[in-house]
Design an enzyme around this catalytic site. Structure first.
Site, PDB file in Angstrom:
ATOM      1  N   GLY A 160       0.806  -1.215   0.000  1.00 26.76           N
ATOM      2  CA  GLY A 160       0.000   0.000   0.000  1.00 26.76           C
ATOM      3  C   GLY A 160       0.839   1.265   0.000  1.00 26.76           C
ATOM      4  O   GLY A 160       2.068   1.241   0.047  1.00 26.76           O
ATOM      5  N   GLY A 162       2.532   3.601   1.636  1.00 27.52           N
ATOM      6  CA  GLY A 162       3.075   3.782   2.977  1.00 27.52           C
ATOM      7  C   GLY A 162       3.550   5.183   3.267  1.00 27.52           C
ATOM      8  O   GLY A 162       3.739   5.547   4.424  1.00 27.52           O
ATOM      9  N   ARG A 163       3.751   5.984   2.228  1.00 30.79           N
ATOM     10  CA  ARG A 163       4.156   7.383   2.430  1.00 30.79           C
ATOM     11  C   ARG A 163       3.618   8.298   1.340  1.00 30.79           C
ATOM     12  O   ARG A 163       4.050   9.431   1.202  1.00 30.79           O
ATOM     13  CB  ARG A 163       5.674   7.472   2.466  1.00 30.79           C
ATOM     14  CG  ARG A 163       6.341   6.878   1.252  1.00 30.79           C
ATOM     15  CD  ARG A 163       7.826   6.965   1.356  1.00 30.79           C
ATOM     16  NE  ARG A 163       8.452   6.193   0.298  1.00 30.79           N
ATOM     17  CZ  ARG A 163       9.753   6.202   0.062  1.00 30.79           C
ATOM     18  NH1 ARG A 163      10.541   6.935   0.809  1.00 30.79           N
ATOM     19  NH2 ARG A 163      10.263   5.473  -0.902  1.00 30.79           N
ATOM     20  N   LYS A 184       4.226  12.447  -2.069  1.00 31.40           N
ATOM     21  CA  LYS A 184       5.083  11.353  -1.621  1.00 31.40           C
ATOM     22  C   LYS A 184       6.008  11.873  -0.530  1.00 31.40           C
ATOM     23  O   LYS A 184       6.751  12.829  -0.743  1.00 31.40           O
ATOM     24  CB  LYS A 184       5.912  10.799  -2.784  1.00 31.40           C
ATOM     25  CG  LYS A 184       6.758   9.591  -2.395  1.00 31.40           C
ATOM     26  CD  LYS A 184       7.460   9.003  -3.607  1.00 31.40           C
ATOM     27  CE  LYS A 184       8.276   7.774  -3.235  1.00 31.40           C
ATOM     28  NZ  LYS A 184       8.932   7.162  -4.421  1.00 31.40           N
ATOM     29  N   ASP A 196       8.400   5.194   8.451  1.00 31.48           N
ATOM     30  CA  ASP A 196       7.996   6.464   9.053  1.00 31.48           C
ATOM     31  C   ASP A 196       7.113   7.316   8.156  1.00 31.48           C
ATOM     32  O   ASP A 196       6.687   8.408   8.548  1.00 31.48           O
ATOM     33  CB  ASP A 196       9.237   7.272   9.450  1.00 31.48           C
ATOM     34  CG  ASP A 196      10.220   7.448   8.298  1.00 31.48           C
ATOM     35  OD1 ASP A 196       9.819   7.241   7.131  1.00 31.48           O
ATOM     36  OD2 ASP A 196      11.387   7.787   8.565  1.00 31.48           O
ATOM     37  N   GLY A 197       6.835   6.846   6.942  1.00 24.13           N
ATOM     38  CA  GLY A 197       5.990   7.626   6.042  1.00 24.13           C
ATOM     39  C   GLY A 197       6.688   8.803   5.394  1.00 24.13           C
ATOM     40  O   GLY A 197       6.052   9.603   4.703  1.00 24.13           O
ATOM     41  N   ASP A 358       4.025  -4.338  -7.488  1.00 25.85           N
ATOM     42  CA  ASP A 358       3.464  -3.113  -6.930  1.00 25.85           C
ATOM     43  C   ASP A 358       4.061  -1.877  -7.578  1.00 25.85           C
ATOM     44  O   ASP A 358       3.613  -0.758  -7.305  1.00 25.85           O
ATOM     45  CB  ASP A 358       3.652  -3.056  -5.412  1.00 25.85           C
ATOM     46  CG  ASP A 358       5.100  -3.210  -4.997  1.00 25.85           C
ATOM     47  OD1 ASP A 358       5.668  -4.284  -5.240  1.00 25.85           O
ATOM     48  OD2 ASP A 358       5.671  -2.250  -4.433  1.00 25.85           O
ATOM     49  N   ASN A 359       5.063  -2.062  -8.454  1.00 20.23           N
ATOM     50  CA  ASN A 359       5.641  -0.954  -9.214  1.00 20.23           C
ATOM     51  C   ASN A 359       5.318  -1.061 -10.700  1.00 20.23           C
ATOM     52  O   ASN A 359       5.982  -0.420 -11.516  1.00 20.23           O
ATOM     53  CB  ASN A 359       7.171  -0.922  -9.040  1.00 20.23           C
ATOM     54  CG  ASN A 359       7.590  -0.544  -7.638  1.00 20.23           C
ATOM     55  OD1 ASN A 359       6.833   0.076  -6.902  1.00 20.23           O
ATOM     56  ND2 ASN A 359       8.782  -0.925  -7.251  1.00 20.23           N
ATOM     57  N   ASP A 368       6.944   4.931  -9.605  1.00 24.26           N
ATOM     58  CA  ASP A 368       7.627   4.744  -8.315  1.00 24.26           C
ATOM     59  C   ASP A 368       9.131   4.510  -8.483  1.00 24.26           C
ATOM     60  O   ASP A 368       9.607   3.386  -8.476  1.00 24.26           O
ATOM     61  CB  ASP A 368       7.002   3.580  -7.536  1.00 24.26           C
ATOM     62  CG  ASP A 368       5.710   3.988  -6.854  1.00 24.26           C
ATOM     63  OD1 ASP A 368       5.309   5.158  -6.983  1.00 24.26           O
ATOM     64  OD2 ASP A 368       5.098   3.137  -6.194  1.00 24.26           O
TER      65      ASP A 368
END
Length: 650
Positions: A160, A162-163, A184, A196-197, A358-359, A368
Site C-alpha cells: 500500500g 506507505g508514504r 510522496k 515512518d511515512g 506493486d511498481n 515509483d
C-alpha cells in the site's frame, strides 16, 4: 544475438489456473506539454474524487469525517481488508521550502504561470492544506491506496501507499484529462508497516527530475509537479537525512499489486469491481479496448499493431477456447500498454531497478522511482540496484519481468477471463465457478493468457523496432536491419564499452560524406570512444576503429537507401535524428552531483538548471546561464562514475 535472447525471454510458459501461484520465469498519461496556455489557479482547478466515490473504503474509517475526527496515530499502520483505500490526511510540515517546480507539469495539469508563488500552492504541495471543509464536509478528502505485491519474485503481502497520500483528482479544463494528485513523503498511513511515512531529499530529487525527463523523452511516465524541502524533518535511513515531499500526478496510480492483494485474499467481488472501475474510469470505457485479433499476433501485422476497437461491453468475440469477453479485452490492453512502455525503456536504456508487481502500472506508466538509472556503457546485465544480486531487474531482463508481472495479473483476472460469455450470469457473479464449469473456464483462461503473451511480445517487438529505426535515422523497414544494424551495433557497443546514448547522439552528427572510404570511417570511429580512449578487455584502438568502421559502412548504405546521396537529404536526416536522440539525460552521476550541491552545498538554482535540461533533452544548448556546466553534464561520464548503483532506501 543480444536482441534475440531478450525476445526469447518473453515467451509464455504453459500454466494451469489451479497452479497460478507458481513463479514463472500510448502513453496514456504521458503528458505532451500541450496543455492550456493560460491556466487556472489551484483553487479554481476542477477537483473530483472518482476513485473514492466508486471503490470500497477502509471499514474502520469509512467516511472522511470518521478519519478526520480520529487521532492520526490511530489510523495505523495495520492490516486493512475489504477495501482499496483509507481516508488519511497528510502530516503537517513545519517551515517548508519550495525547492522547484516543473513548468511542463504545471502546464499539463492546467495551472497558470506563477501559481507556484502563491501561499495556496506552497501549502498544498507541502501537505499543509487539503480541499475538504470539516464544518460542512464539502470537498475532497485525501486518501492512501491499499495494495500488495510480489517483490523480487516472492509474495510480500499487504503493502500500500506507505508514504504517499492522494489529495484529489484534477481535470485540465482544456485537454479534459483527469489526474490524481499525490504527495510522496507526506507521513504515515495504515500502509506504512514499520516505516515512518517520510521520503528523504536524496530520493525525492531523483524522482522529481526523472519523472519529467522520461516524459520529455516521450516515455510513458507519472509526473512530478514540485519538490518541497521539510527542513525540520530528520529521516533515518543509512544515516540521518533531511526529508522532502514530491507532489506528483498520474491519470491513475493503480498497479498490478492492487489486484494481487485482492486475489491473495480471495476477494472475487472486489476484483470484479476494480476491473470494472479500471475499464470505465481509468481507461476511456469498455469500447476503447481492443477487439479480438483475426490472426495470430505478429510484430509485422497491422491488425496486431492497430487492432479494431469499439466492441460492445456485453459481446464475447471468437470461438472456444479463445473466446474473449470484456475482461479479456481489458487484460490485453493493459499488456499492450506495458509492452509499449518497456520498449521505450529498452530503446533509451532506462533501467527501473525495482520492477515488483506493486511498481507495475495498470496504465503502462513508469512508476515509483527507486534505484533507477540510464545505462552509461552498454551493458545488458547492468542493474542500478545494489541489492539485486541475482540481476533479476537488470536492463536485459526488463521485458521478461514485465511479462512475469502481467502473468500475475492474469492469475487475478483468470476467473473473469475464463468465464467467457457467462461472465454476467447471476450464478457465476454471486456464487462463483461450479465444478461442472471449471474445466471449460480453466481451458479458456489458459488459452487467452497464452495468446496475450504472444501479443505482448509482438507489440513490444514492433514498438522497439520502430523506436530503434528512428534512433538510427532510418525511414523504411528492411528485414536485415534488426540483425545487421541493431544487433550489430549493440554487440559492438558492449564489446567496446561504448556509451549507449552518446553513441546515438554522436551518430546523428556524422556526415555520410565522411564515410565514403575506409580511412574516413576509421577516423569517424574515434568520435565514439571515451575521453581516455578505447576500453574493454582485449581491445586495441586499431581493432576498435576497424570494427566500428565496418558497422558504419553498413549504416551508410542504409542511410543512402532511405535519404539519397545528396547533402540536402543527409542534412535533413541529421536534423531528424537529433529530434529523437537526446543530448542530455539525467545520468546517475549528474543526479548525485545535484544532490550533493543541494543537500550539502545549500544551492537552489542548480535544481532549475537540471530541470530545464531534462525538459528539453534534444536541444543543443539551454538557457541555464552556465554553458560550461551544460557541456560537462552532456559530456563523457567520469570513469569512476559509470554504472553507478544505489539502494532501495529512500
Amino acid at each position: 544475438m543480444l536482441l534475440r535472447t531478450l525476445l526469447q525471454r518473453t515467451q509464455t510458459s504453459p500454466l494451469r489456473l489451479v497452479k497460478m501461484t507458481a513463479s514463472l520465469s500510448n502513453g496514456a498519461a504521458n503528458g505532451s506539454n500541450d496543455g492550456i496556455t493560460t491556466g487556472l489557479s489551484l483553487h479554481d482547478l476542477p477537483k473530483s474524487s472518482t476513485f473514492t466515490s466508486n471503490l470500497p473504503p477502509d471499514p474502520e474509517y469509512p467516511t472522511p469525517s470518521a478519519s478526520h475526527n480520529a487521532p492520526r496515530q490511530n489510523l495505523g499502520p495495520r492490516m486493512v481488508k475489504g477495501a482499496l483505500y483509507t481516508y488519511v490526511r497528510p502530516e503537517e510540515t513545519s517551515d517548508p521550502e519550495l525547492l522547484g517546480i516543473s513548468p511542463a507539469a504545471m502546464c499539463d495539469i492546467g495551472l497558470q504561470a506563477g501559481e507556484q508563488d502563491t501561499s495556496d500552492f506552497k501549502a498544498t504541495v507541502a501537505g499543509n492544506k487539503i480541499y475538504w471543509d470539516p464544518s460542512t464536509e464539502d470537498g475532497v478528502y485525501s486518501w492512501a491506496q491499499c495494495y500488495g505485491g510480489y517483490q523480487f519474485g516472492s509474495w510480500a503481502g499487504q503493502l500500500g501507499d506507505g508514504r504517499a497520500i492522494s489529495l484529489f483528482e484534477s481535470t485540465n479544463p482544456s485537454t479534459k484529462t483527469r489526474y490524481e494528485v499525490q504527495l510522496k513523503g507526506a507521513g504515515k498511513t495504515p500502509y506504512s508497516r514499520f516505516a515512518d511515512g517520510k521520503a528523504v531529499l536524496r530520493s525525492s530529487i531523483r524522482e522529481f527530475i526523472v519523472s519529467e525527463a522520461l516524459n520529455a523523452l516521450r516515455i510513458p511516465s507519472t509526473r512530478a509537479l514540485s519538490l518541497t524541502l521539510a527542513p525540520n524533518s530528520k529521516v533515518r535511513r543509512e544515516r540521518i537525512e533531511p526529508g522532502a515531499i514530491v507532489a506528483r500526478f498520474a491519470q491513475s496510480w493503480l498497479r498490478i499489486g492492487t489486484f494481487d492483494l485482492l486475489r491473495a485474499r480471495g476477494d472475487r467481488k472486489n476484483i470484479r469491481k476494480l476491473a470494472t472501475y479500471v475499464a470505465e474510469h481509468v481507461y476511456p470505457g469498455w469500447t476503447s479496448l481492443p477487439s479480438i485479433l483475426p490472426e495470430p499476433a505478429s510484430a509485422t501485422s497491422s491488425t496486431t499493431i492497430n487492432p479494431d476497437r469499439d466492441v460492445p461491453p456485453e459481446k464475447a468475440e471468437g470461438e472456444f477456447p479463445s473466446e474473449e469477453n470484456r475482461f479479456a479485452r481489458l487484460y490485453r490492453e493493459i499488456a499492450r500498454r506495458n509492452a509499449i512502455t518497456v520498449a521505450y525503456w529498452q530503446a533509451y536504456a532506462f533501467t527501473n531497478g525495482v520492477l515488483n508487481t506493486d511498481n507495475t502500472s495498470l496504465l503502462g506508466l513508469s512508476l515509483d522511482f527507486g534505484p533507477f538509472a540510464f545505462l552509461d556503457n552498454y551493458d545488458p546485465s547492468y542493474t542500478p540496484n545494489h541489492d539485486d544480486h541475482a540481476l533479476r531487474y537488470s536492463y536485459r531482463n526488463q521485458p521478461s519481468i514485465i511479462w512475469w508481472n502481467l502473468l500475475r495479473l492474469g492469475e487475478s483476472l483468470g476467473e473473469l477471463i475464463g468465464a467467457g460469455s457467462r461472465v454476467d450470469e447471476d450464478q457465476f457473479v454471486n456464487e462463483g465457478v461450479t465444478k461442472a464449469f471449471a474445466p471449460e473456464l480453466i481451458k479458456r483462461a489458459e488459452t487467452i493468457i497464452e495468446n496475450v503473451g504472444e501479443e505482448y511480445k509482438a507489440v513490444f517487438l514492433a514498438e522497439y523496432t520502430r523506436l530503434m529505426r528512428k534512433r538510427f535515422g532510418l525511414i523504411r523497414e528492411n528485414e536485415t536491419d534488426f540483425d545487421e544494424l541493431f544487433s550489430g551495433a549493440l554487440d559492438m557497443m558492449e564489446a567496446l564499452e561504448l556509451d549507449f546514448n552518446h553513441f546515438f547522439r554522436r551518430l546523428a552528427s556524422v556526415k555520410v560524406g565522411d564515410l565514403q572510404d575506409e580511412e574516413g570511417r576509421k577516423w569517424v570511429a574515434g568520435r565514439f570512444f571515451h575521453a581516455e580512449g578505447v576500453t574493454g578487455l582485449g581491445n586495441t584502438e586499431e581493432k576498435a576503429r576497424k570494427r566500428i568502421a565496418k558497422w558504419l559502412e553498413k549504416w551508410r548504405m542504409r542511410i543512402q537507401e532511405d535519404w539519397g546521396n545528396d547533402d540536402g537529404g543527409d542534412a535533413q536526416r541529421q536534423k531528424e535524428m537529433k529530434k529523437v536522440n537526446p543530448k542530455f539525460i539525467p545520468r546517475s552521476w549528474v543526479l548525485d552531483e545535484l544532490i550533493q550541491r543541494v543537500e550539502h552545498g545549500g544551492e537552489r538554482q542548480v535544481i532549475g538548471q537540471v530541470m530545464e535540461m531534462a525538459l528539453n533533452p534534444f536541444e543543443d544548448e539551454w538557457k541555464t546561464g552556465d554553458r560550461k556546466q551544460e557541456e560537462r553534464w552532456c559530456g563523457d561520464v567520469p570513469r569512476g562514475n559509470r554504472q553507478m548503483m544505489c539502494s532501495c532506501s529512500s
